[in-house]
Design a protein around this motif. Structure first.
Motif, PDB file in Angstrom:
ATOM      1  N   GLU A 166      20.347  32.003   4.317  1.00 50.73           N
ATOM      2  CA  GLU A 166      19.594  30.837   3.885  1.00 50.73           C
ATOM      3  C   GLU A 166      20.538  29.636   3.777  1.00 50.73           C
ATOM      4  N   LEU A 167      20.036  28.485   4.165  1.00 51.39           N
ATOM      5  CA  LEU A 167      20.795  27.243   4.063  1.00 51.39           C
ATOM      6  C   LEU A 167      20.161  26.378   2.985  1.00 51.39           C
ATOM      7  N   TRP A 168      20.975  25.540   2.347  1.00 49.99           N
ATOM      8  CA  TRP A 168      20.477  24.635   1.320  1.00 49.99           C
ATOM      9  C   TRP A 168      20.988  23.236   1.615  1.00 49.99           C
ATOM     10  N   GLN A 169      20.210  22.268   1.199  1.00 53.56           N
ATOM     11  CA  GLN A 169      20.630  20.886   1.331  1.00 53.56           C
ATOM     12  C   GLN A 169      20.948  20.366  -0.069  1.00 53.56           C
ATOM     13  N   LEU A 170      22.141  19.836  -0.231  1.00 50.71           N
ATOM     14  CA  LEU A 170      22.597  19.314  -1.511  1.00 50.71           C
ATOM     15  C   LEU A 170      22.571  17.789  -1.466  1.00 50.71           C
ATOM     16  N   HIS A 171      21.837  17.182  -2.382  1.00 50.89           N
ATOM     17  CA  HIS A 171      21.721  15.721  -2.479  1.00 50.89           C
ATOM     18  C   HIS A 171      21.313  15.075  -1.160  1.00 50.89           C
TER      19      HIS A 171
ATOM     20  N   LEU B  95      16.136  17.232   5.296  1.00 48.80           N
ATOM     21  CA  LEU B  95      16.049  18.102   6.469  1.00 48.80           C
ATOM     22  C   LEU B  95      15.328  19.375   6.068  1.00 48.80           C
ATOM     23  N   ASP B  96      14.440  19.848   6.931  1.00 46.63           N
ATOM     24  CA  ASP B  96      13.777  21.118   6.635  1.00 46.63           C
ATOM     25  C   ASP B  96      14.700  22.257   7.099  1.00 46.63           C
ATOM     26  N   PRO B  97      14.389  23.497   6.731  1.00 45.74           N
ATOM     27  CA  PRO B  97      15.267  24.617   7.082  1.00 45.74           C
ATOM     28  C   PRO B  97      15.551  24.739   8.588  1.00 45.74           C
ATOM     29  N   ALA B  98      14.539  24.501   9.414  1.00 48.92           N
ATOM     30  CA  ALA B  98      14.750  24.597  10.868  1.00 48.92           C
ATOM     31  C   ALA B  98      15.704  23.507  11.355  1.00 48.92           C
ATOM     32  N   GLU B  99      15.587  22.300  10.817  1.00 48.86           N
ATOM     33  CA  GLU B  99      16.484  21.213  11.203  1.00 48.86           C
ATOM     34  C   GLU B  99      17.914  21.512  10.753  1.00 48.86           C
ATOM     35  N   MET B 100      18.066  22.052   9.552  1.00 47.64           N
ATOM     36  CA  MET B 100      19.409  22.412   9.077  1.00 47.64           C
ATOM     37  C   MET B 100      20.022  23.482   9.970  1.00 47.64           C
ATOM     38  N   ARG B 101      19.247  24.512  10.303  1.00 44.52           N
ATOM     39  CA  ARG B 101      19.740  25.605  11.154  1.00 44.52           C
ATOM     40  C   ARG B 101      20.147  25.060  12.511  1.00 44.52           C
ATOM     41  N   ALA B 102      19.313  24.227  13.107  1.00 47.73           N
ATOM     42  CA  ALA B 102      19.624  23.654  14.420  1.00 47.73           C
ATOM     43  C   ALA B 102      20.893  22.815  14.356  1.00 47.73           C
TER      44      ALA B 102
END
Length: 184
Positions: free
Chosen positions: A5-10, A148-155
């Motif tokens: 899982e990825l997370w976006q911080l701030h 960014l949504d999870p798919a954008e972060m993964r990409a």
């Protein structure tokens, strides 16, 4: 095995767990590296795709912006722009680069041309393809604060680590840091 899982911080950093630690990725610097390498590849002959606009945009440029469009028109086409001069200083945008996330291609084009002009003035001996790629990447990249949504972060993570130099953006800024579990 499931992807971590990825997370976006701030809305600025992407946190990605890796074996033995954590990678913290600056989303703007990472996206800038990705776009820079893609732009260079297109300028060196890779096929560029333009996203055709449903309704062409008519843009009134400054005289210097219009002259710059005429000067670098073939390179803009290689980046994915589909532009047609309508008459000084107006152009019609029929299509924009497919990787452009900007809602208004017209204002993006004006900002991009201003930045390119500044870059060409500051670094007149730098290769035009290099100047175009750097300016495009800098202005087209996601910004700090962009969600960014999870798919954008993964990409973004996958594309960053597929570049030739994932450690830094075109300006030399670090794109990511790795922290070992011991450091955490």
């Amino acid at each position: 095995m499931a992807e971590p899982e990825l997370w976006q911080l701030h809305r600025t950093y992407i946190l990605a767990p890796v074996r033995g630690g954590l990678v913290i990725i600056d989303q703007h610097a990472a996206h800038e590296r990705i776009l820079y390498e893609a732009a260079l590849a297109r300028l060196e002959g890779a096929i560029a795709t333009a996203q055709q606009l449903l309704f062409p945009a008519i843009v009134d440029l400054s005289r210097s912006q219009f002259e710059l469009v005429l000067e670098v028109g073939p390179w803009l086409k290689q980046l994915g722009w589909d532009l047609a001069p309508l008459g000084p200083p107006t152009v019609v945008i029929h299509g924009a680069p497919s990787d452009l996330r900007h809602d208004t291609p017209a204002s993006f084009l004006q900002d991009f041309l201003d930045a390119l002009s500044d870059r060409m003035t500051r670094s007149p001996h730098e290769d035009i393809a290099e100047q175009l790629a750097r300016s495009y990447a800098c202005h087209a990249a996601v910004r700090a604060g962009d969600p960014l949504d999870p798919a954008e972060m993964r990409a973004l993570v996958d594309r960053l680590f597929a570049t030739t130099r994932p450690h830094g953006d075109p300006h030399g800024r670090v794109t990511f840091v790795r922290l070992d579990l011991d450091e955490l």
